[in-house]
Design a protein around this motif. Structure first.
Motif, PDB file in Angstrom:
ATOM      1  N   LEU A 137       0.816  -1.221   0.000  1.00  0.00           N
ATOM      2  CA  LEU A 137       0.000   0.000   0.000  1.00  0.00           C
ATOM      3  C   LEU A 137       0.846   1.265   0.000  1.00  0.00           C
ATOM      4  N   GLY A 138       2.157   1.103  -0.029  1.00  0.00           N
ATOM      5  CA  GLY A 138       3.026   2.275  -0.081  1.00  0.00           C
ATOM      6  C   GLY A 138       4.077   2.255   1.012  1.00  0.00           C
ATOM      7  N   LEU A 139       5.127   3.064   0.792  1.00  0.00           N
ATOM      8  CA  LEU A 139       6.236   3.130   1.751  1.00  0.00           C
ATOM      9  C   LEU A 139       5.759   3.562   3.139  1.00  0.00           C
ATOM     10  N   GLY A 140       4.882   4.576   3.165  1.00  0.00           N
ATOM     11  CA  GLY A 140       4.393   5.054   4.467  1.00  0.00           C
ATOM     12  C   GLY A 140       3.681   3.940   5.210  1.00  0.00           C
ATOM     13  N   HIS A 141       2.848   3.217   4.494  1.00  0.00           N
ATOM     14  CA  HIS A 141       2.123   2.113   5.129  1.00  0.00           C
ATOM     15  C   HIS A 141       3.099   1.066   5.649  1.00  0.00           C
ATOM     16  N   ALA A 142       4.137   0.767   4.871  1.00  0.00           N
ATOM     17  CA  ALA A 142       5.135  -0.234   5.309  1.00  0.00           C
ATOM     18  C   ALA A 142       5.769   0.209   6.634  1.00  0.00           C
ATOM     19  N   VAL A 143       6.135   1.479   6.722  1.00  0.00           N
ATOM     20  CA  VAL A 143       6.757   1.989   7.949  1.00  0.00           C
ATOM     21  C   VAL A 143       5.764   1.911   9.111  1.00  0.00           C
ATOM     22  N   SER A 144       4.504   2.234   8.833  1.00  0.00           N
ATOM     23  CA  SER A 144       3.506   2.224   9.916  1.00  0.00           C
ATOM     24  C   SER A 144       3.283   0.812  10.459  1.00  0.00           C
ATOM     25  N   CYS A 145       3.541  -0.205   9.625  1.00  0.00           N
ATOM     26  CA  CYS A 145       3.369  -1.595  10.079  1.00  0.00           C
ATOM     27  C   CYS A 145       4.305  -1.917  11.256  1.00  0.00           C
ATOM     28  N   ASN A 178       0.711  10.034  12.827  1.00  0.00           N
ATOM     29  CA  ASN A 178       0.154  10.845  11.738  1.00  0.00           C
ATOM     30  C   ASN A 178      -0.530  10.000  10.668  1.00  0.00           C
ATOM     31  N   PHE A 179      -0.179   8.716  10.595  1.00  0.00           N
ATOM     32  CA  PHE A 179      -0.805   7.876   9.576  1.00  0.00           C
ATOM     33  C   PHE A 179      -2.317   7.782   9.770  1.00  0.00           C
ATOM     34  N   GLU A 180      -2.761   8.001  11.008  1.00  0.00           N
ATOM     35  CA  GLU A 180      -4.213   7.992  11.238  1.00  0.00           C
ATOM     36  C   GLU A 180      -4.869   9.254  10.672  1.00  0.00           C
ATOM     37  N   LYS A 181      -4.035  10.274  10.409  1.00  0.00           N
ATOM     38  CA  LYS A 181      -4.617  11.567  10.016  1.00  0.00           C
ATOM     39  C   LYS A 181      -4.451  11.867   8.528  1.00  0.00           C
ATOM     40  N   ILE A 182      -3.721  11.043   7.811  1.00  0.00           N
ATOM     41  CA  ILE A 182      -3.513  11.346   6.385  1.00  0.00           C
ATOM     42  C   ILE A 182      -4.264  10.329   5.526  1.00  0.00           C
ATOM     43  N   THR A 183      -4.444  10.707   4.259  1.00  0.00           N
ATOM     44  CA  THR A 183      -5.120   9.787   3.329  1.00  0.00           C
ATOM     45  C   THR A 183      -4.103   9.387   2.251  1.00  0.00           C
ATOM     46  N   LYS A 184      -4.547   8.567   1.322  1.00  0.00           N
ATOM     47  CA  LYS A 184      -3.664   8.139   0.229  1.00  0.00           C
ATOM     48  C   LYS A 184      -3.120   9.354  -0.510  1.00  0.00           C
ATOM     49  N   ALA A 205       0.286  10.562  -3.469  1.00  0.00           N
ATOM     50  CA  ALA A 205       0.748  10.348  -4.851  1.00  0.00           C
ATOM     51  C   ALA A 205       0.710   8.862  -5.198  1.00  0.00           C
ATOM     52  N   GLY A 206       0.251   8.558  -6.416  1.00  0.00           N
ATOM     53  CA  GLY A 206       0.214   7.177  -6.892  1.00  0.00           C
ATOM     54  C   GLY A 206      -0.801   6.310  -6.162  1.00  0.00           C
ATOM     55  N   GLY A 207      -1.704   6.938  -5.398  1.00  0.00           N
ATOM     56  CA  GLY A 207      -2.702   6.161  -4.653  1.00  0.00           C
ATOM     57  C   GLY A 207      -2.088   5.392  -3.489  1.00  0.00           C
ATOM     58  N   GLU A 208      -0.837   5.756  -3.088  1.00  0.00           N
ATOM     59  CA  GLU A 208      -0.155   5.036  -2.003  1.00  0.00           C
ATOM     60  C   GLU A 208      -0.135   5.875  -0.721  1.00  0.00           C
ATOM     61  N   ILE A 209       0.015   5.186   0.396  1.00  0.00           N
ATOM     62  CA  ILE A 209       0.155   5.895   1.677  1.00  0.00           C
ATOM     63  C   ILE A 209       1.622   6.293   1.786  1.00  0.00           C
ATOM     64  N   GLN A 210       1.846   7.590   1.731  1.00  0.00           N
ATOM     65  CA  GLN A 210       3.202   8.110   1.551  1.00  0.00           C
ATOM     66  C   GLN A 210       3.847   8.511   2.878  1.00  0.00           C
ATOM     67  N   LEU A 211       5.097   8.132   3.042  1.00  0.00           N
ATOM     68  CA  LEU A 211       5.857   8.546   4.225  1.00  0.00           C
ATOM     69  C   LEU A 211       6.048  10.063   4.228  1.00  0.00           C
ATOM     70  N   VAL A 227       6.499  17.911  -0.585  1.00  0.00           N
ATOM     71  CA  VAL A 227       5.507  17.390  -1.530  1.00  0.00           C
ATOM     72  C   VAL A 227       6.075  16.168  -2.231  1.00  0.00           C
ATOM     73  N   GLU A 228       5.271  15.095  -2.274  1.00  0.00           N
ATOM     74  CA  GLU A 228       5.711  13.852  -2.896  1.00  0.00           C
ATOM     75  C   GLU A 228       5.427  13.899  -4.387  1.00  0.00           C
ATOM     76  N   LYS A 229       6.432  13.626  -5.165  1.00  0.00           N
ATOM     77  CA  LYS A 229       6.321  13.565  -6.635  1.00  0.00           C
ATOM     78  C   LYS A 229       5.512  14.731  -7.208  1.00  0.00           C
ATOM     79  N   PRO A 230       6.028  15.970  -7.059  1.00  0.00           N
ATOM     80  CA  PRO A 230       5.298  17.124  -7.601  1.00  0.00           C
ATOM     81  C   PRO A 230       5.194  17.043  -9.125  1.00  0.00           C
ATOM     82  N   ALA A 231       4.098  17.547  -9.667  1.00  0.00           N
ATOM     83  CA  ALA A 231       3.949  17.573 -11.134  1.00  0.00           C
ATOM     84  C   ALA A 231       5.094  18.405 -11.713  1.00  0.00           C
TER      85      ALA A 231
END
Ligand code: UTP
Length: 294
Positions: free
Chosen positions: A110-118, A218-224, A226-232, A191-195
């Motif tokens: 689900l993304g790098l952020g999600h991996a870290v939150s695990c 903070n993972f409880e407070k953010i949503t998906k 860039a790329g639909g992933e949970i970002q660190l 900002v993750e992967k800015p246009a």
């Protein structure tokens, strides 16, 4: 909160699609630069920085990683009986103490952020490092050690940072800089992967972080993101929203993006040229290549 950093998370649960078909059965982190897997470079860097607890966030198909850090008693015995003491010594540098290493699974990528939150439950109430083994950094003082020393002064959250060309910013997390003091920059936005054309600077986030457990909340407070992933990056940027400090650290050293084929090949050549026993032969080979101009 104390500022000594003794735990590190290694998120290695990604699919590694850029290296298919190899990564169908070989974890990317086991691929070798000369004769050492990427993960060994990351572990050595972590140890040099004082890390004692190593937490791997893995996924299906990564068991070769666990085997790599296990003892190899038959191999050790064979090397011993054949008198190959140098190889035996080398092999033993890769052993990890029982209890120093933990593996847990990220069940979906689900993304790098999600991996870290695990890994949150294993972190407790102290600052921790995150190391992405894809980013290999050759440096006189290992990158994480540089950061740990700076962090002892700054506290907050700290990310490794590096100047990239404007065309490359859309591949990275990018820092919005409030002020700069030598290698340390105070960050006012991320900002993750800015246009293309929208990046706030050319200072990109590289795969070394020192974070506090608050970032995990903070993972409880953010949503998906860039790329639909949970970002660190988004979880770290949330620290700024809550009025806490985030710093970038412009490390000294050469970074290779070993998550990409071109970066991996460059690192292979650079590390091979750094080895006494390979340098002359490889340099002679490279010199005689008659490369067509592009
Ligand atoms: P990458 O963006 O390089 O993705 O992840 P990847 O899956 O490893 O490789 P490609 O892009 O498909 O080739 C950066 C880091 O984040 C970890 C990866 O293992 C790598 O260390 N990661 C990424 C996870 O642990 N879980 C994820 O869900 C995503």
């Amino acid at each position: 909160m104390k500022r000594k950093v003794t735990k590190a998370i290694f998120p290695v649960a990604g699919l590694g699609t850029r290296f298919l078909p190899a990564t169908k059965s070989v974890p990317k982190e086991i691929m070798t630069l000369v004769d050492r897997p990427l993960i060994q470079y990351a572990i050595d860097e972590a140890r040099a920085a004082g890390i004692e607890d190593f937490i791997f966030v893995t996924s299906r198909g990564k068991s070769a990683l666990e085997d790599y850090f296990d003892l190899a008693p038959d191999l050790e015995a064979a090397l011993e009986s054949s008198g190959k003491t140098d190889l035996l010594r080398l092999l033993r540098t890769t052993n990890m103490e029982s209890g120093a290493i933990a593996y847990l699974r990220q069940h979906k990528p689900l993304g790098l952020g999600h991996a870290v939150s695990c890994a949150a439950k294993l972190i407790g109430d102290e600052p921790f490092a995150v190391i992405l083994p894809d980013d290999v950094i050759a440096a006189d003082t290992p990158c994480l050690q540089q950061m740990v020393e700076a962090y002892a002064e700054t506290g907050g959250a700290m990310v490794a940072a590096m100047q990239v060309t404007p065309e490359k910013t859309s591949s990275y997390g990018v820092l919005d800089i409030a002020s700069e003091d030598g290698p340390i920059v105070r960050v006012k936005g991320m900002v993750e992967k800015p246009a293309p054309g929208t990046a706030p600077s050319n200072l990109a986030v590289i795969g070394r972080y020192i974070l506090t457990p608050r970032v995990l909340q903070n993972f409880e407070k953010i949503t998906k993101g860039a790329g639909g992933e949970i970002q660190l990056t988004d979880a770290i940027a949330h620290e700024l929203t809550e009025g806490r400090d985030v710093f970038g650290y412009q490390f000294s050293g050469e970074r290779y993006d070993c998550g990409s084929k071109a970066g991996f090949l460059q690192a292979t050549v650079a590390f091979a040229l750094g080895r006494d026993e390979l340098r002359d032969e490889l340099a002679a080979y490279l010199r005689q290549l008659d490369l067509p101009a592009t």
